[in-house]
Design an enzyme around this catalytic site. Structure first.
Site, PDB file in Angstrom:
ATOM      1  N   ASP A  13      35.051  44.519  36.902  1.00 44.38           N
ATOM      2  CA  ASP A  13      36.320  43.682  36.692  1.00 44.38           C
ATOM      3  C   ASP A  13      36.466  43.283  35.236  1.00 44.38           C
ATOM      4  O   ASP A  13      36.744  42.273  34.733  1.00 44.38           O
ATOM      5  CB  ASP A  13      36.119  42.356  37.505  1.00 44.38           C
ATOM      6  CG  ASP A  13      35.857  42.425  38.881  1.00 44.38           C
ATOM      7  OD1 ASP A  13      36.578  43.558  39.519  1.00 44.38           O
ATOM      8  OD2 ASP A  13      35.249  41.807  39.705  1.00 44.38           O
ATOM      9  N   LYS A  16      39.415  47.854  33.595  1.00 44.11           N
ATOM     10  CA  LYS A  16      38.976  49.060  33.628  1.00 44.11           C
ATOM     11  C   LYS A  16      40.613  49.598  33.929  1.00 44.11           C
ATOM     12  O   LYS A  16      41.028  50.763  33.231  1.00 44.11           O
ATOM     13  CB  LYS A  16      38.008  49.874  34.497  1.00 44.11           C
ATOM     14  CG  LYS A  16      36.699  49.328  34.210  1.00 44.11           C
ATOM     15  CD  LYS A  16      35.606  49.962  35.213  1.00 44.11           C
ATOM     16  CE  LYS A  16      35.741  49.050  36.400  1.00 44.11           C
ATOM     17  NZ  LYS A  16      35.322  47.891  36.454  1.00 44.11           N
ATOM     18  N   ASN A  38      35.675  49.393  47.435  1.00 44.28           N
ATOM     19  CA  ASN A  38      34.918  48.319  46.969  1.00 44.28           C
ATOM     20  C   ASN A  38      35.785  47.776  45.448  1.00 44.28           C
ATOM     21  O   ASN A  38      35.747  46.658  44.936  1.00 44.28           O
ATOM     22  CB  ASN A  38      33.587  48.351  46.862  1.00 44.28           C
ATOM     23  CG  ASN A  38      33.124  49.706  46.198  1.00 44.28           C
ATOM     24  OD1 ASN A  38      33.900  50.402  45.833  1.00 44.28           O
ATOM     25  ND2 ASN A  38      31.927  49.680  45.964  1.00 44.28           N
ATOM     26  N   GLY A  40      38.598  47.041  42.864  1.00 42.57           N
ATOM     27  CA  GLY A  40      40.143  46.609  42.875  1.00 42.57           C
ATOM     28  C   GLY A  40      40.315  46.359  41.262  1.00 42.57           C
ATOM     29  O   GLY A  40      39.777  45.645  40.663  1.00 42.57           O
ATOM     30  N   HIS A  41      41.260  47.232  40.875  1.00 47.95           N
ATOM     31  CA  HIS A  41      41.997  47.744  39.482  1.00 47.95           C
ATOM     32  C   HIS A  41      43.108  47.087  39.483  1.00 47.95           C
ATOM     33  O   HIS A  41      43.956  47.660  40.087  1.00 47.95           O
ATOM     34  CB  HIS A  41      41.721  49.197  39.157  1.00 47.95           C
ATOM     35  CG  HIS A  41      40.247  49.549  39.308  1.00 47.95           C
ATOM     36  ND1 HIS A  41      39.901  51.093  39.226  1.00 47.95           N
ATOM     37  CD2 HIS A  41      39.155  49.054  39.640  1.00 47.95           C
ATOM     38  CE1 HIS A  41      38.446  51.111  39.234  1.00 47.95           C
ATOM     39  NE2 HIS A  41      37.982  49.785  39.485  1.00 47.95           N
ATOM     40  N   GLN A 224      33.395  49.835  39.458  1.00 41.15           N
ATOM     41  CA  GLN A 224      32.322  49.157  39.399  1.00 41.15           C
ATOM     42  C   GLN A 224      31.665  48.909  38.018  1.00 41.15           C
ATOM     43  O   GLN A 224      32.697  49.348  37.024  1.00 41.15           O
ATOM     44  CB  GLN A 224      31.077  49.331  40.358  1.00 41.15           C
ATOM     45  CG  GLN A 224      31.382  49.067  41.675  1.00 41.15           C
ATOM     46  CD  GLN A 224      32.243  50.244  42.478  1.00 41.15           C
ATOM     47  OE1 GLN A 224      32.088  51.333  42.360  1.00 41.15           O
ATOM     48  NE2 GLN A 224      33.366  49.494  43.245  1.00 41.15           N
ATOM     49  N   GLY A 413      41.826  43.694  23.984  1.00 38.38           N
ATOM     50  CA  GLY A 413      42.977  43.150  24.985  1.00 38.38           C
ATOM     51  C   GLY A 413      43.129  41.607  24.789  1.00 38.38           C
ATOM     52  O   GLY A 413      42.313  40.916  24.763  1.00 38.38           O
TER      53      GLY A 413
HETATM   54  P1  GDP Z   1      38.772  46.124  36.667  1.00 33.39           P
HETATM   55  O1  GDP Z   1      38.295  46.005  38.209  1.00 33.39           O
HETATM   56  O2  GDP Z   1      37.850  46.706  35.652  1.00 33.39           O
HETATM   57  O3  GDP Z   1      40.216  47.029  36.745  1.00 33.39           O
HETATM   58  O4  GDP Z   1      39.351  44.587  36.590  1.00 33.39           O
HETATM   59  P2  GDP Z   1      40.114  43.782  37.629  1.00 33.39           P
HETATM   60  O5  GDP Z   1      41.545  44.475  37.567  1.00 33.39           O
HETATM   61  O6  GDP Z   1      39.363  43.622  38.710  1.00 33.39           O
HETATM   62  O7  GDP Z   1      40.135  42.343  36.757  1.00 33.39           O
HETATM   63  C1  GDP Z   1      40.531  42.332  35.483  1.00 33.39           C
HETATM   64  C2  GDP Z   1      41.538  41.308  35.427  1.00 33.39           C
HETATM   65  O8  GDP Z   1      42.012  40.843  33.928  1.00 33.39           O
HETATM   66  C3  GDP Z   1      42.974  41.769  35.927  1.00 33.39           C
HETATM   67  O9  GDP Z   1      43.595  40.608  36.565  1.00 33.39           O
HETATM   68  C4  GDP Z   1      43.538  42.124  34.833  1.00 33.39           C
HETATM   69  O10 GDP Z   1      45.134  41.931  34.987  1.00 33.39           O
HETATM   70  C5  GDP Z   1      43.146  41.101  33.776  1.00 33.39           C
HETATM   71  N1  GDP Z   1      43.244  41.506  32.417  1.00 33.39           N
HETATM   72  C6  GDP Z   1      42.742  42.821  32.160  1.00 33.39           C
HETATM   73  N2  GDP Z   1      42.625  42.722  30.494  1.00 33.39           N
HETATM   74  C7  GDP Z   1      43.164  41.388  30.121  1.00 33.39           C
HETATM   75  C8  GDP Z   1      43.190  41.073  28.700  1.00 33.39           C
HETATM   76  O11 GDP Z   1      42.806  41.354  27.624  1.00 33.39           O
HETATM   77  N3  GDP Z   1      43.752  39.395  28.916  1.00 33.39           N
HETATM   78  C9  GDP Z   1      43.667  38.655  30.121  1.00 33.39           C
HETATM   79  N4  GDP Z   1      44.392  37.433  30.153  1.00 33.39           N
HETATM   80  N5  GDP Z   1      43.683  39.367  31.374  1.00 33.39           N
HETATM   81  C10 GDP Z   1      43.323  40.693  31.324  1.00 33.39           C
HETATM   82  P1  IMO Z   2      35.678  47.013  40.208  1.00 36.30           P
HETATM   83  O1  IMO Z   2      35.640  48.552  40.064  1.00 36.30           O
HETATM   84  C1  IMO Z   2      32.691  43.658  40.790  1.00 36.30           C
HETATM   85  C2  IMO Z   2      29.561  44.199  44.044  1.00 36.30           C
HETATM   86  C3  IMO Z   2      29.989  43.300  44.994  1.00 36.30           C
HETATM   87  C4  IMO Z   2      28.218  43.265  45.442  1.00 36.30           C
HETATM   88  C5  IMO Z   2      27.701  44.673  45.040  1.00 36.30           C
HETATM   89  C6  IMO Z   2      27.733  45.379  46.230  1.00 36.30           C
HETATM   90  O2  IMO Z   2      36.771  46.311  40.702  1.00 36.30           O
HETATM   91  O3  IMO Z   2      34.976  46.716  38.843  1.00 36.30           O
HETATM   92  P2  IMO Z   2      29.376  47.064  47.594  1.00 36.30           P
HETATM   93  O4  IMO Z   2      30.501  46.410  48.541  1.00 36.30           O
HETATM   94  O5  IMO Z   2      29.828  48.005  46.727  1.00 36.30           O
HETATM   95  O6  IMO Z   2      28.127  47.612  48.330  1.00 36.30           O
HETATM   96  O7  IMO Z   2      28.744  45.596  47.109  1.00 36.30           O
HETATM   97  O8  IMO Z   2      28.773  45.085  43.942  1.00 36.30           O
HETATM   98  N1  IMO Z   2      30.986  45.008  43.675  1.00 36.30           N
HETATM   99  C7  IMO Z   2      31.963  44.717  42.546  1.00 36.30           C
HETATM  100  N2  IMO Z   2      31.846  43.651  41.816  1.00 36.30           N
HETATM  101  N3  IMO Z   2      33.804  44.664  40.684  1.00 36.30           N
HETATM  102  C8  IMO Z   2      33.770  45.685  41.567  1.00 36.30           C
HETATM  103  O9  IMO Z   2      34.642  46.783  41.394  1.00 36.30           O
HETATM  104  C9  IMO Z   2      32.890  45.761  42.473  1.00 36.30           C
HETATM  105  N4  IMO Z   2      32.509  46.727  43.467  1.00 36.30           N
HETATM  106  C10 IMO Z   2      31.335  46.144  44.094  1.00 36.30           C
HETATM  107  O10 IMO Z   2      30.601  42.223  44.909  1.00 36.30           O
HETATM  108  O11 IMO Z   2      27.859  42.383  44.564  1.00 36.30           O
HETATM  109 MG    MG Z   3      38.037  44.843  39.999  1.00 35.33          MG
END
Ligand code: GDP
Ligand code: IMO
Ligand code: MG
Length: 425
Positions: A13, A16, A38, A40-41, A224, A413
């Site tokens: 998270d 990416k 698993n 969530g982007h 991840q 960012g």
């Molecule tokens: P990912 O799994 O690595 O793609 O990241 P996620 O989407 O799960 O979580 C990142 C969160 O931060 C999302 O809600 C993005 O919209 C938000 N985000 C990404 N870059 C920035 C930033 O520079 N500032 C802020 N405030 N939010 C950001």
């Molecule tokens: P993105 O791509 C954050 C964590 C789960 C758990 C562990 C194992 O959005 O960054 P799993 O379901 O993969 O067997 O769970 O990994 N986990 C993540 N944490 N971001 C993710 O994906 C994750 N995908 C799995 O919370 O601790």
């Molecule tokens: Mg994510």
């Protein structure tokens, strides 16, 4: 940039999806190389927010081919749900293809994930309960069903019957559950899923190499992150695949020579979802502030992410494990109101100062962070578009993180939107 990898340097998270979407404008192909739903982007474009799980984050760019690589585990039901949602919002997904060698997440995988977590009780991993671990386990056991098996009903049924016998015995004898029948699964997978998925099934290795040989730019999108890596993460609190940049080689079918640029996505603070050690974890108002301002809740599971201060020990290790060529520091804006900001520069373990990641899990559990306290900037950075526009203390913070990690920063960012991204010259 012929071959670029986008990899998380923390526990996921980091943002990416945002960077992949931005760079996808310039590349011809985006390939997801591991993980499954698993992930969530999030991609934010103006007022619109898109959350993708299995679909690569290049999907919003009509000219970019999006490939779900052989290293990914695919739950077709989730994939179709995502495609339907995107199409309903006017996004053309015709450029989305799936490797025939990717493994299928089956209904029993998902059920076993949930039941096994329950069985672990207080030792649970906190998985996303999507069946990811059980699917990779079957892949390693060599009893997994692959996307290509959907093309041959006879083989699909034969393989399914062998594996289902064992799965249903476990479900019945260990968990007192009635498992699905082969007929039920075949009706759904061969009757409904196969015809719909068939046009998207490809020889992804060939497709990727044809692109590379034609001089096209290919981006490999990790899901991840480094410290959720099965080998290099905080085992057992990890996922079941290899998110590290090297995982792109196995999960997409390219050799390391094709990886030219490796961008580590690095949040300006830290979060983690699920169980596991977290030396710089915060349990106070500052941590709550990260969660509130940063909307630190899981994209899929809606779980509150655990917050903490930035950890340079982890970044140094991530730089090594991934051969990072650069980092993208995300969410700098979330630190805006703070008068002072702590950065963990080393750990104290058994009275000794340690600057590298300890290999022993117990050491990590006992690690006490040693902090460097930095001045905050207490002003809004969210509309800054250049490094010069940032307050001096924010610039210093960015450069300090880069120095700690020994990697240059190429993007910063300052908000979720595409345009809230500073390109560092
Ligand atoms: P990912 O799994 O690595 O793609 O990241 P996620 O989407 O799960 O979580 C990142 C969160 O931060 C999302 O809600 C993005 O919209 C938000 N985000 C990404 N870059 C920035 C930033 O520079 N500032 C802020 N405030 N939010 C950001
Ligand atoms: P993105 O791509 C954050 C964590 C789960 C758990 C562990 C194992 O959005 O960054 P799993 O379901 O993969 O067997 O769970 O990994 N986990 C993540 N944490 N971001 C993710 O994906 C994750 N995908 C799995 O919370 O601790
Ligand atoms: Mg994510």
């Amino acid at each position: 940039m012929p071959g670029t990898v986008v990899v998380g340097t923390q526990w996921g998270d980091e943002g990416k999806g945002k960077l992949t979407d931005i760079l996808a404008e310039e590349v011809d192909m985006v390939v997801r190389y591991q993980g499954g739903h698993n992930a969530g982007h999030t991609i934010v474009v103006g007022e619109q927010s898109f959350a993708v799980r299995l679909v690569p984050s290049g999907v919003l760019h009509p000219g970019t081919v999006n490939v779900i690589g052989n290293g990914v585990v695919v739950d077709p039901r989730i994939l179709f749900g995502e495609i339907d949602t995107l199409e309903a919002r006017g996004i053309d997904t015709s450029n989305l293809v799936v490797s025939g060698n990717a493994h299928l997440v089956m209904p029993y995988h998902q059920e076993l994930d949930v039941l096994f977590e329950r069985h672990l009780g207080k030792n649970k991993l906190g998985t996303t309960k999507g069946g990811i671990g059980p699917t990779y386990a079957d892949k390693a056991l060599r009893v997994g069903l692959r996307v290509q098996d959907l093309l041959d009903p006879k083989i699909f049924r034969e393989k399914l019957e062998v594996v289902l016998k064992e799965k249903n015995a476990i479900l019945a004898k260990v968990y007192n559950r009635l498992g699905p029948t082969a007929d039920d699964i075949c009706d759904e997978y061969l009757g409904e899923i196969a015809p719909r998925l068939k046009p998207r099934i490809v020889d992804s290795v060939n497709l990727i190499h044809e692109a590379l040989e034609a001089g096209k730019d290919v981006m490999f999108e990790g899901a991840q992150a480094t410290f959720l890596d099965l080998d290099h993460g905080t085992y057992p609190f990890v996922t079941s695949s290899n998110p590290v940049a090297g995982g792109a080689c196995a999960g997409a079918g390219v050799g390391p020579r094709h990886l030219d640029r490796i961008i580590g996505i690095t949040k300006a603070y830290l979060t983690r979802v699920g169980s596991g050690p977290f030396p710089t974890e915060l349990f106070d108002d500052i941590g709550d502030g990260f969660v509130d301002r940063g909307h630190e809740y899981g994209v899929n599971t809606k779980r509150r992410r655990r917050p903490g201060w930035f950890d340079s020990v982890m970044l140094r290790q991530a730089a090594r494990l991934n051969s990072l060529t650069e980092i993208f520091i995300t969410k700098l804006d979330i630190l805006d109101p703070l008068p002072t900001i702590k950065v963990c520069v080393a750990y104290e373990i058994d009275g000794k100062r340690v600057t590298h990641m300890p290999y022993h899990q117990s050491d990590l559990h006992n690690a006490v962070p040693i902090y460097d306290e930095r001045p905050g900037w207490q002003s809004d950075t969210s509309s800054c578009t250049t490094m010069e526009e940032l307050p001096a203390a924010a610039r210093d913070y960015i450069l300090f993180l880069a120095e700690q990690g020994g990697v240059p920063v190429s993007y910063v960012g300052v908000g979720p939107e595409r345009k809230q991204t500073i390109r560092v010259a």
